[in-house]
Design an enzyme around this catalytic site. Structure first.
Site, PDB file in Angstrom:
ATOM      1  N   ASP A  61      94.059  -3.782 133.941  1.00 33.98           N
ATOM      2  CA  ASP A  61      95.479  -4.079 133.676  1.00 33.98           C
ATOM      3  C   ASP A  61      96.419  -3.124 134.404  1.00 33.98           C
ATOM      4  O   ASP A  61      97.473  -2.751 133.885  1.00 33.98           O
ATOM      5  CB  ASP A  61      95.757  -4.038 132.168  1.00 33.98           C
ATOM      6  CG  ASP A  61      95.461  -2.666 131.560  1.00 33.98           C
ATOM      7  OD1 ASP A  61      94.761  -1.863 132.213  1.00 33.98           O
ATOM      8  OD2 ASP A  61      95.917  -2.409 130.426  1.00 33.98           O
ATOM      9  N   HIS A 111      95.468  10.683 162.003  1.00 26.30           N
ATOM     10  CA  HIS A 111      96.163  10.543 160.732  1.00 26.30           C
ATOM     11  C   HIS A 111      96.998  11.770 160.369  1.00 26.30           C
ATOM     12  O   HIS A 111      97.985  11.663 159.638  1.00 26.30           O
ATOM     13  CB  HIS A 111      95.124  10.268 159.635  1.00 26.30           C
ATOM     14  CG  HIS A 111      95.689   9.955 158.303  1.00 26.30           C
ATOM     15  ND1 HIS A 111      96.241   8.731 157.984  1.00 26.30           N
ATOM     16  CD2 HIS A 111      95.803  10.711 157.180  1.00 26.30           C
ATOM     17  CE1 HIS A 111      96.645   8.737 156.732  1.00 26.30           C
ATOM     18  NE2 HIS A 111      96.403   9.926 156.230  1.00 26.30           N
ATOM     19  N   SER A 161     100.832   9.802 154.583  1.00 27.08           N
ATOM     20  CA  SER A 161      99.618   9.195 154.044  1.00 27.08           C
ATOM     21  C   SER A 161      99.901   8.581 152.667  1.00 27.08           C
ATOM     22  O   SER A 161     100.744   7.690 152.558  1.00 27.08           O
ATOM     23  CB  SER A 161      98.499  10.242 154.002  1.00 27.08           C
ATOM     24  OG  SER A 161      97.265   9.657 153.686  1.00 27.08           O
TER      25      SER A 161
END
Length: 437
Positions: free
Chosen positions: A362, A415, A145
């Site tokens: 940023d 998953h 993951s």
């Protein structure tokens, strides 16, 4: 001196490393990173290749082994495994509501947390690799993951340290913004809801009754958290794991009890809900969740609570409208919302810092498409076709973008296939990496 513990079939050794908070200032503030070495009993002194396991998350500590359990059983046939508590988690220097106020106010906390993304995790791993394996030693990566996201960052920043890489459910979109991620996620979550209600049609009415109750008055969880309608919907995070639909159903079975004032939500139910919703055991999952998609060259803007903003494009997740329309209430999935920092006591002290992280513009890039296109490291990946958490289209696009990557697309597992398959997924990837599959 390292602590050594023996469990049935394995030998565990503790390691603690000092690393810079900011790797651009190597002589500045230092933090601790913990890792647990695991080797098969009887192989303690064998010359085995190392495998670094990168845990899912963000903000998740490495699993605590119970002998040769789960995928470790297969890994220990061939490797000496290092389970890394990524910075801020587990036995590494913690970052929680209890420790972060020591940094100062919200601005200082947010600045500190800006050093807890995949780029810093990879640079920690590189320092650890050199200490354990030597300057020119290489190890195998296994990224589950979010650990797969970190693996892509590793191959972008320091491929020279990697012998081979295996990824399970973790091929991130290299150029996907947070908004892109959630815009693709809501339809996947909707399909998981449909599948859940097809399996357990009796849950439709139970869920509607719970929502009606909470819409009138939110419930108080045992830890003092607030169970609101949106918080209840967040239980849909369960629907992305192999047994998650069953877990959700069994939780709903216990929703109601008849008390002195009539039907009310049971303590059993509220305790079970708290165990699923509380971030006390891993607050960085919530605090950093959307920042893992921040890259200045992708959109140049803030992540800005993308899951919350994009949700407006999917009115089918409006629970109160579903009540009015007589339709099933849909759960949400792996989304972090700003209201969670009000309802969860473990997150309330961190809400201002989380807002500053959501406003940040940023964020350094995490992936180098150019380096990945020129990749020389053998890479194999399991892509779960019906993955609720990681978009299959993004994963396949990334598979094509990384030179030499071999992808195995399967819908046999969800998953959590690495853990749930009992070693079958890892065995297939190991054989793929060796050219045997």
């Amino acid at each position: 001196m390292s602590v050594v513990i023996r469990q049935p079939g394995v030998v565990l050794t503790d390691h603690l490393f000092q690393v810079p908070l900011d790797h651009a200032a190597p002589h500045g503030e230092q933090i601790e990173v913990y890792a647990r070495e695991v080797v098969a009993a009887g192989k303690e002194r064998a010359e085995l290749p190392w495998l670094l396991f990168l845990q899912g998350g963000p903000g998740g500590r490495a699993a605590r082994p119970l002998g040769r359990d789960s995928w470790l059983d297969r890994a220990l046939d061939d490797y000496r495994v290092l389970l890394l508590d990524q910075r801020g988690t587990g036995r590494s220097t913690p970052a929680t509501r209890q420790t972060l106020p020591l940094r100062g106010g919200a601005a200082e906390q947010a600045e500190y947390l800006s050093f807890f993304r995949a780029d810093s995790i990879v640079r920690d791993a590189e320092l650890i690799r050199r200490q354990l394996l030597g300057e020119h030693g290489q190890w195998t990566l296994l990224g589950q993951s979010y650990g797969g996201f970190c693996t892509l960052t590793y191959l972008s920043l320091a491929p020279e340290g990697v012998r081979e890489a295996m990824v399970t459910g973790g091929l991130a979109g290299l150029r996907s913004s947070a908004a892109d991620v959630y815009r693709a996620a809501y339809p996947r979550v909707a399909r998981k809801n449909t599948a859940h209600y097809a399996r357990y049609p009796q849950d439709v009415e139970t869920v509607r009754r719970v929502v009606e109750h909470l819409a009138d008055a939110p419930a108080r969880l045992p830890d003092g958290g607030d169970l609101t309608v949106p918080a209840f919907q967040a239980l849909g995070l369960l629907l992305g794991s192999g047994s998650g639909s069953d877990t959700l159903h069994y939780l709903l079975e216990d929703a109601w009890v008849r008390g002195s004032a009539g039907l009310e939500l049971s303590d059993t139910f509220l305790a079970g809900v708290q165990s699923q919703l509380s971030f006390a055991g891993g607050p960085l999952y919530a605090v950093l969740h959307e920042s893992i998609y921040g890259q200045r060259s992708v959109d140049g803007g803030p992540t800005a609570w993308a899951a919350h903003q994009v949700r407006a494009e999917f009115p089918e997740f409006d629970a109160l409208q579903a009540l009015a329309d007589g339709t099933p209430v849909r759960f949400t999935g792996e989304m972090i919302y700003p209201w969670m920092f009000e309802t969860d006591p473990a997150l309330r002290p961190l809400r201002e810092a989380a807002q500053l992280l959501a406003d940040r513009t940023d964020w350094p890039d995490l992936y180098s498409p150019e380096a990945l296109a020129a990749n020389q490291v053998p890479v194999v990946a399991a892509v779960y076709h019906d993955d609720m958490y990681v978009d299959t289209a993004d994963s396949l696009a990334t598979a094509h973008a990384v030179r030499g990557l071999r992808a195995w697309v399967t819908n046999e597992w969800e998953h959590d296939g690495l853990r749930a398959s009992g070693g079958q997924v890892l065995d297939r990837l190991i054989r793929m990496a060796r050219g045997d599959a």
